[in-house]
Design an enzyme around this catalytic site. Structure first.
Site, mmCIF file in Angstrom:
data_model
loop_
_atom_site.group_PDB
_atom_site.id
_atom_site.type_symbol
_atom_site.label_atom_id
_atom_site.label_comp_id
_atom_site.label_asym_id
_atom_site.label_seq_id
_atom_site.Cartn_x
_atom_site.Cartn_y
_atom_site.Cartn_z
ATOM 1 N N ARG A 1 -23.116 4.113 -24.093
ATOM 2 C CA ARG A 1 -24.233 4.243 -23.158
ATOM 3 C C ARG A 1 -23.755 4.630 -21.761
ATOM 4 N NH1 ARG A 1 -27.920 -0.916 -24.046
ATOM 5 N NH2 ARG A 1 -29.549 0.656 -23.933
ATOM 6 N N CYS B 1 -24.261 -5.671 -27.780
ATOM 7 C CA CYS B 1 -24.182 -4.609 -26.778
ATOM 8 C C CYS B 1 -23.258 -5.139 -25.689
ATOM 9 C CB CYS B 1 -25.577 -4.317 -26.218
ATOM 10 S SG CYS B 1 -25.564 -3.118 -24.863
#
Ligand code: SAM
Ligand code: DTB
Ligand code: SF4
Length: 335
Positions: A278, A206
């Site tokens: 995100r 991530c």
């Protein structure tokens, strides 16, 4: 006139792993995407999004700061750096049972990923003992686990993998050219090295960055190109809008035009088609309309719950109302 029509492609459920089909993106190519007419950019982003995901599903991930404040790094944006006087209190690490309780509450309120963040340059061996317990316990609840603890060595990535950590968050933050204006206590290469170790240990990566720190368009494109050219690119890409905190060197930075934030989401979606993009920090200051544009641009993951690490996030009720209004639902409820 552009005669293309939107071809609806059946959404596929995300497998969690990116195909190893690297496409090299030059900074100029990425910058050219940023400069497209807004409607063309959004159209392209939606086409890519619909090829890989249900465009109405969003992942809800709850953050918890397991160790707050007093960090030895000098990141110019960060309220937790010991270099800045922001009023954030230094706290010792939370107990495992407190973390598990928070994860259960997040799960009950609808989150399916739980992310534990610590204000460390890197964890110590002693810190790792507790973190491993936390990861095992949260995994045991059936939630996806994510942690962001700073730089890691090989042993630590293996410990986290063995504990069942699904994602490790470690951001590049900005382009290599602008990085030195923001952080001096660790190098860009240190970050790339940690990401490489995470990848080698077999965890999902991530990694994303922050926009609105005073970077120019080429530098913003440079961040996206760095991420998109990783082989493979990250499975999860947080795009944060700078949260300006009084006492940090970036507190007086000029506001980013919200449409430029939306463009960043769209460009991330186009260059990293199968990643969870995100829509991260900065949502509390964003209107519903801009957030809706971010979802149209391909964002499909948000932080859910009243607090990010030390700053605010929209409350769960506002988020549920927004998703309802848009006809969107959590990935977990996808049928
Ligand atoms: N200390 C670890 C590290 O830096 O890798 C993990 C926690 S750190 C707070 C995680 C990320 O939060 C940073 O890399 C940065 O991208 C983001 N962040 C921190 N302060 C922020 C702010 N004021 N606005 C937007 N994003 C921020
Ligand atoms: C990320 O990219 N954004 C989150 C998460 N990863 C850990 C953190 C945002 C922090 C915003 C400032 C704060 O609340 O302290
Ligand atoms: Fe420390 Fe992370 Fe904040 Fe940088 S971003 S000061 S490493 S907590």
């Amino acid at each position: 006139m552009n005669t293309q029509t939107i071809a609806f492609v059946r959404p596929v459920k995300h497998s969690g792993l990116n195909p190893a089909t690297p496409q090299r993106w030059s900074v100029a190519d990425v910058e050219a995407l940023f400069k497209l007419p807004f409607a063309d950019l959004m159209f392209k982003a939606q086409q890519v999004h619909r090829e890989h995901f249900d465009p109405n599903a969003v992942q809800l991930s709850t953050l918890l700061s397991i160790k707050t404040g007093g960090c030895s790094e000098d990141c110019g944006y960060c309220p937790q750096s010991a270099f800045h006087s922001t009023g954030v209190e230094n706290r010792k690490m939370l107990d495992v049972d407190v973390v598990v309780k928070a994860a259960k509450a997040a799960q009950q309120s609808g989150a399916d990923r739980f992310c534990m963040g610590a204000a460390w340059r890197e964890p110590s061996d002693e810190d790792m003992v507790s973190v491993v317990e936390m990861v095992k316990a949260v995994r045991g609840l059936g939630m996806e686990t994510c942690a962001t603890l700073g730089m890691l060595n090989d042993k630590q990535t293996e410990q986290l993998r063995d504990a069942g950590l699904d994602y490790y968050n470690h951001n590049l933050d900005t382009s290599p050219e602008f990085y030195g204006d923001i952080i001096s206590t660790r190098d860009y290469q240190d970050r790339l090295d940690t990401l490489e170790r995470v990848r080698k240990a077999g965890m999902h990566v991530c990694s994303g960055g922050i926009v609105g720190m005073g970077e120019n368009l080429t530098q913003r494109a440079g961040l996206v190109a760095q991420l998109a050219n990783m082989e493979p690119y990250p499975e999860s890409v947080p795009i944060n809008n700078l949260v300006k905190v009084e006492g940090t060197p970036l507190a007086q930075t000029a506001d980013l035009d919200p449409l430029d934030f939306v463009r960043t989401i769209a460009v991330a979606r186009i260059t990293m088609p199968t990643a969870r993009v995100r829509l991260s920090a900065g949502r509390q200051q964003m209107s519903d309309a801009i957030q809706a544009l971010c979802f149209l641009a391909g964002a499909n993951s948000i932080f859910y719950g009243e607090q990010l690490l030390t700053t605010g996030n929209p409350d769960a009720e506002r988020d549920r109302a927004l998703l309802d209004k848009l006809g969107m639902y959590p990935f977990a409820d996808q049928h």
